[in-house]
Write a protein that holds these residues in place. Structure first.
Motif, short mmCIF file in Angstrom:
data_model
loop_
_atom_site.label_atom_id
_atom_site.label_comp_id
_atom_site.label_asym_id
_atom_site.label_seq_id
_atom_site.Cartn_x
_atom_site.Cartn_y
_atom_site.Cartn_z
N VAL A 273 0.85 -1.24 -0.12
CA VAL A 273 -0.01 -0.01 0.04
C VAL A 273 0.88 1.41 0.01
O VAL A 273 1.87 1.20 0.72
N ILE A 274 0.74 2.10 -0.97
CA ILE A 274 1.26 3.29 -1.01
C ILE A 274 0.37 4.44 -0.58
O ILE A 274 -0.74 4.50 -1.27
N PHE A 275 0.85 5.43 0.40
CA PHE A 275 0.02 6.34 0.91
C PHE A 275 0.13 7.53 0.15
O PHE A 275 1.04 8.22 0.74
N LYS A 276 -0.66 7.87 -0.69
CA LYS A 276 -0.66 9.09 -1.76
C LYS A 276 -0.66 10.50 -0.75
O LYS A 276 0.27 11.25 -1.07
N ARG A 277 -1.54 10.72 0.16
CA ARG A 277 -1.43 11.94 0.64
C ARG A 277 -0.40 12.26 1.61
O ARG A 277 0.18 13.01 1.76
#
Length: 112
Positions: A68-72
């Motif tokens: 999971v890559i957390f954009k914000r």
């Protein structure tokens, strides 16, 4: 800095394709997910069974591992798209390192 989710996903995909072919070929049963919601603690997160532990008879019929890559959270850390691309690459490589069985100490030695 904020960019569209589609542009962010495009950057993640481009960075994935820049990973050496020898490593990419080892990756199986893995999905990479972009989440908008902040994690509060992480830029990326790996969930799953590291690759070196998958070669047992009990590893079958399992759901894909996930990165999971957390954009914000990533956007909050940078001011330019160039910085964003570098940070995405670093986070992606870090999480793939966990997938490949590397621990935090080993990743830190590699600058990740």
């Amino acid at each position: 800095m904020k960019i569209s989710k589609s542009r962010f996903e495009e950057i993640v995909y481009q960075k994935f394709l820049k990973i050496p072919k020898e490593i990419r070929e080892k990756i199986e049963n893995l999905e990479i997910i972009i989440e908008d919601k902040p994690s509060s603690h992480f830029l990326g997160l790996y969930h799953g069974i590291p690759f070196p532990k998958r070669k047992t008879p009990s590893y079958s019929l399992v759901l894909p591992d996930r990165i999971v890559i957390f954009k914000r959270d990533i956007e909050k850390q940078v001011d330019t798209e160039e910085e964003l691309e570098k940070l995405i690459e670093k986070v992606l490589l870090h999480e793939i390192g966990h997938y490949l069985g590397l621990n935090e100490k080993q990743l830190k030695k590699m600058g990740l």
